[in-house]
Scaffold this active site. Structure first.
Site, mmCIF file in Angstrom:
data_model
loop_
_atom_site.group_PDB
_atom_site.id
_atom_site.type_symbol
_atom_site.label_atom_id
_atom_site.label_comp_id
_atom_site.label_asym_id
_atom_site.label_seq_id
_atom_site.Cartn_x
_atom_site.Cartn_y
_atom_site.Cartn_z
ATOM 1 N N HIS A 82 62.689 47.563 126.750
ATOM 2 C CA HIS A 82 62.221 48.954 126.766
ATOM 3 C C HIS A 82 63.103 49.848 127.632
ATOM 4 O O HIS A 82 63.105 51.057 127.461
ATOM 5 C CB HIS A 82 60.726 49.063 127.128
ATOM 6 C CG HIS A 82 60.397 48.923 128.577
ATOM 7 N ND1 HIS A 82 59.994 47.734 129.151
ATOM 8 C CD2 HIS A 82 60.383 49.832 129.579
ATOM 9 C CE1 HIS A 82 59.741 47.936 130.437
ATOM 10 N NE2 HIS A 82 59.967 49.191 130.718
ATOM 11 N N ASP A 218 60.692 41.010 126.565
ATOM 12 C CA ASP A 218 61.155 42.359 126.898
ATOM 13 C C ASP A 218 62.483 42.328 127.667
ATOM 14 O O ASP A 218 62.530 42.576 128.867
ATOM 15 C CB ASP A 218 60.063 43.065 127.723
ATOM 16 C CG ASP A 218 60.248 44.573 127.726
ATOM 17 O OD1 ASP A 218 61.357 45.049 127.420
ATOM 18 O OD2 ASP A 218 59.274 45.283 128.050
ATOM 19 N N SER A 644 60.931 48.044 136.254
ATOM 20 C CA SER A 644 61.216 47.391 134.992
ATOM 21 C C SER A 644 62.667 46.951 134.979
ATOM 22 O O SER A 644 63.555 47.722 135.349
ATOM 23 C CB SER A 644 60.974 48.343 133.834
ATOM 24 O OG SER A 644 59.641 48.262 133.468
HETATM 25 N N1 ARG Z 1 54.383 49.323 130.458
HETATM 26 C C1 ARG Z 1 55.765 49.069 130.638
HETATM 27 C C2 ARG Z 1 56.380 50.151 131.559
HETATM 28 O O1 ARG Z 1 55.677 50.880 132.157
HETATM 29 C C3 ARG Z 1 56.529 48.899 129.357
HETATM 30 C C4 ARG Z 1 56.473 49.970 128.339
HETATM 31 C C5 ARG Z 1 57.247 49.757 127.063
HETATM 32 N N2 ARG Z 1 56.444 49.256 125.994
HETATM 33 C C6 ARG Z 1 55.652 49.984 125.134
HETATM 34 N N3 ARG Z 1 54.940 49.366 124.225
HETATM 35 N N4 ARG Z 1 55.572 51.288 125.160
HETATM 36 O O2 ARG Z 1 57.416 50.720 131.395
HETATM 37 N N1 GLU Z 2 57.184 49.043 132.642
HETATM 38 C C1 GLU Z 2 57.384 49.663 133.936
HETATM 39 C C2 GLU Z 2 58.782 50.251 134.086
HETATM 40 O O1 GLU Z 2 59.357 50.722 133.131
HETATM 41 C C3 GLU Z 2 57.050 48.697 134.989
HETATM 42 C C4 GLU Z 2 55.632 48.517 134.981
HETATM 43 C C5 GLU Z 2 54.996 49.126 136.211
HETATM 44 O O2 GLU Z 2 54.709 50.324 136.215
HETATM 45 O O3 GLU Z 2 54.828 48.343 137.140
HETATM 46 O O4 GLU Z 2 59.305 50.373 135.169
#
Ligand code: ARG
Ligand code: GLU
Length: 709
Positions: A82, A218, A644
């Site tokens: 991502h 990921d 991330s």
């Molecule tokens: N929750 C993760 C972060 O905050 C990954 C997001 C990417 N994935 C998605 N299905 N949108 O960045």
């Molecule tokens: N998916 C998040 C990022 O892009 C990390 C998840 C979180 O917020 O801890 O940094």
């Protein structure tokens, strides 16, 4: 016994929650004992040393929004799928769709340059608090203070950059009570090396996002390039793979619950010091409205994307970005409520004031600050709220707003630009801009979003803060915008830019999209922004005092400075969780769980035929543990957005996996950490390797890496 228990509880309270905190790597002395007691074998010097190679040299701030880690002597870098999503998407077309099919460069020549992407490596961090504070006094106004900080920052950063190709910046910590200088080498030639198909890299999609148990692969692979002297340089065909000072060895060792974990990366922002008033505003008013705005947009995007491959690619990143925060916010509010966060805040505020009452000096300096903050909040929150709604509407809602306003300069300064000989340059810039804009723009969808969000914006924001006639005119204006606007018609606009003249500036100024955007923007800048800024300045001063009091009156607390996109370390252990009554999560998932979730009817849970074949074969080689292939695991590190892509490192400094998420129940850790349920989610490095090796058949990449068994 009771007495002992009391002491134990009391010292935990004073020391802070065991796994809480994101620490600056140059200040690890105070964590040294604690980390060693939890199993860390590395010395703090091996983790961070500005004078000799250390783990820090393998850690990359990627584009300012994610983290990456270097894993080979040839500058190979891992991050999340991502995080690389936009790079992968930009190189995708419906015919050659790397999002759907994945991508693996067979050699250097096939690696894809990603213009605009940067990889910054920290050279050193210095505490410059004394030097900055020398320039400040309590009598200064907020403006004078800002100016003084700017001036000394320029001087110190200038000195740090002098004669180098480095970039330096100074950032405030502990709400402006301390200042540290960061020096980076910023690499700008970054190339995409490999990515799994979304059916692996985004498996589970938005359904599983922020959710444990998780089965997302990921990750994506990049390479940092440098000039022939191994220094950061602009993209050039002749650049060569960067030879890093340090790269991370990769652990193939079996893992178990309790193993030490260290997350090394660039967390974006946390707000642990919000007062109860602020937190209540956030939970009851601001976030619910933002969630509502986003929900409406997402409801319109989903069907449009599912029905059309072009729209799906055009909107994939935007949709993911909007959905990601939307879902996180819902989790945060739920988590804060379950944690009784407001009660806990109020309890601490009582404690703070009681402490302040103990000494005359503390009483003068700190006794009233919490009440002042909470009162200030109440008096001004309508402006803070209007600002949030403006951001959601103007910058997250209909897309034409900020794009059309970019034509202001040429519309207003045509003669000046012409006289200075800069007209053509500006026309070229706008041409480039509009091409980029239309590449990822669908007018019908945008109009639907406009029609849905505008009345919502009007209903949320105080009438007196909006443009006068908006309520009555928006529908008519909206119809004209999408039907008539020159700026939203790519063919006519290209022609107009080709033979741009004085008349064209008139057309822009009268363009319905331009006038509407200007009206919304103008009202915000007249009615909201000055009030909000005045409030924010006062709040900043009070917050500084509040946190200063905390540092002074509670010196035994394990304090950490809120995240601000600077380099941090969080340590914890591999750990399952029991976030709610009746739930007990183990700490890892396996490839068998992918098969359990597999659903050809659901776009979030599809698999490729190749994956299904490989699963049938069950050839996990070195990558299995007791016959199972781990996909993800959870740990107790305190992380946030920006973490991330961060490496999760074991007690000996080897790479165990790549951090990519938190569990839904734990997202409130941006405001309040809870040891029993806050878990970060990590993709196991052995699954990453299995995908690269067996799925991508990119064994040439595996050959670059170093393994520890
Ligand atoms: N929750 C993760 C972060 O905050 C990954 C997001 C990417 N994935 C998605 N299905 N949108 O960045
Ligand atoms: N998916 C998040 C990022 O892009 C990390 C998840 C979180 O917020 O801890 O940094």
């Amino acid at each position: 016994m009771k007495y002992l228990l009391f002491i134990a509880l009391f010292s935990v309270a004073l020391a802070g929650k065991a796994d809480e905190g994101m620490f600056l790597p140059f200040q690890l002395k105070k964590n040294k004992k604690d980390m060693a007691a939890r199993g860390l074998e590395l010395s703090t010097k091996e983790i961070y040393n500005p004078k000799a190679p250390s783990v820090k040299d393998a850690i990359v701030s990627l584009g300012g929004f994610c983290t990456g880690e270097i894993i080979s002597a040839k500058g190979l870098m891992l991050t999340n799928h991502h995080c690389g999503f936009d790079a992968i998407r930009e190189n995708s077309t419906p015919e050659n769709d790397y999002l759907t099919d994945g991508f693996w460069a067979q050699d250097y020549s096939e690696e894809k340059p990603i213009p605009g992407l940067t990889a910054s490596i920290v050279i050193r961090i210095d505490d410059v608090t004394k030097l900055v504070n020398k320039q400040l006094s309590d009598q200064m106004s907020e403006d004078q203070r800002d100016a003084a900080i700017r001036e000394i920052s320029e001087e110190l950063c200038g000195a740090a950059m002098d004669g180098t190709n480095y970039f330096a910046e100074i950032k405030p910590f502990y709400e402006g009570n301390e200042f540290y200088l960061f020096v980076y080498e910023v690499f700008t030639d970054i190339r995409l090396v490999g990515a799994p198909p979304s059916a692996i890299g985004k498996f589970g999609g938005d359904t599983d996002n922020w959710i444990w148990p998780r089965h997302t692969g990921d990750f994506s692979v990049f390479r940092i390039y440098a000039d022939k002297n191994n220094a950061a340089a602009e993209y050039n065909e002749n650049n060569i793979p960067y030879t890093p000072i340090k790269s991370l060895p990769i652990s193939l060792k079996p893992k178990q619950s309790g193993d030490f974990t260290l997350v090394y990366g660039f967390p974006g922002s946390t707000d642990q010091h919000y007062t109860s008033g602020k937190l209540q505003f956030y939970m009851d008013m601001e976030r619910p409205a933002r969630i509502d705005m986003r929900q409406k947009t997402l409801d319109l995007m989903k069907p449009a994307m599912n029905g059309d491959a072009k729209i799906r690619i055009q909107y994939a990143s935007k949709q993911a970005r909007i959905a990601n925060a939307w879902k996180k916010w819902i989790g945060q509010i739920g988590g804060l409520k379950e944690l009784h966060a407001l009660d806990k805040k109020r309890e601490f505020e009582e404690e703070y004031m009681a402490k302040a009452a103990e000494k005359t000096e503390w009483k003068t300096n700190y006794f009233s600050v919490i009440n002042d903050l909470n009162t200030l909040q109440k008096e001004n929150e309508k402006f803070e709220f209007a600002r949030a709604m403006f951001i959601e509407y103007f910058y997250v809602g209909p897309e034409f707003f900020s794009y059309v306003l970019d034509f202001s300069n040429i519309a207003n300064n045509y003669e000046k630009l012409d006289a200075e000989g800069k007209l053509q340059e500006e026309i070229d810039r706008l041409n480039k801009k509009q091409k980029g804009f239309f590449k990822n723009y669908n007018k019908e969808l945008d109009q639907k979003i406009f029609n849905r969000l505008t009345p919502l914006y009007i209903s949320y924001v105080d009438n007196e803060l909006l443009p006068d006639d908006l309520k009555y005119s928006w529908q008519r204006e909206g119809d004209r915008i999408y039907e008539k606007s020159l700026l939203l018609n790519p063919d006519k606009l290209t022609a107009a830019l080709d033979k741009f003249g004085k008349k064209t500036t008139k057309k822009i100024k009268n363009d319905p999209a331009f006038t509407f955007a200007l009206k919304i923007y103008g009202a915000y800048f007249k009615n909201v922004s000055p009030n909000y800024n005045g409030f924010a300045d006062k709040q900043e001063q009070l917050m500084k005092t509040y946190v200063k009091g905390m540092l002074e009156m509670f010196p035994d607390r394990k304090m950490w400075a809120d995240a601000n996109s600077t380099m941090r370390i969080a340590y914890g252990k591999v750990d399952g969780s029991s976030p709610r009554d009746g739930m007990e999560y183990i700490h890892y998932t396996t490839i068998d769980g992918i098969m359990q979730k597999y659903d050809p009817q659901n776009p979030d849970f599809q698999l490729t035929s190749r994956f299904l074949e490989l699963y049938k074969k069950g050839d996990y080689g070195n990558y299995a543990q007791d016959g199972e292939l781990w996909v993800c695991f959870t740990a107790s590190n305190h992380t946030t957005g920006g973490n991330s892509g961060s490496p999760v490192i074991d007690a000996d400094g080897n790479l165990m996996g790549i951090n990519f998420d938190r569990s839904w129940e734990s997202t409130m850790s941006d405001f309040m950490f809870d040891e029993s349920r806050c878990r970060n989610i990590v993709v196991d490095i052995r699954y990453v390797l299995w995908v690269i090796d067996k799925y991508g058949e990119a064994s040439h990449l595996i050959d670059e890496m170093t393994f520890v068994k």
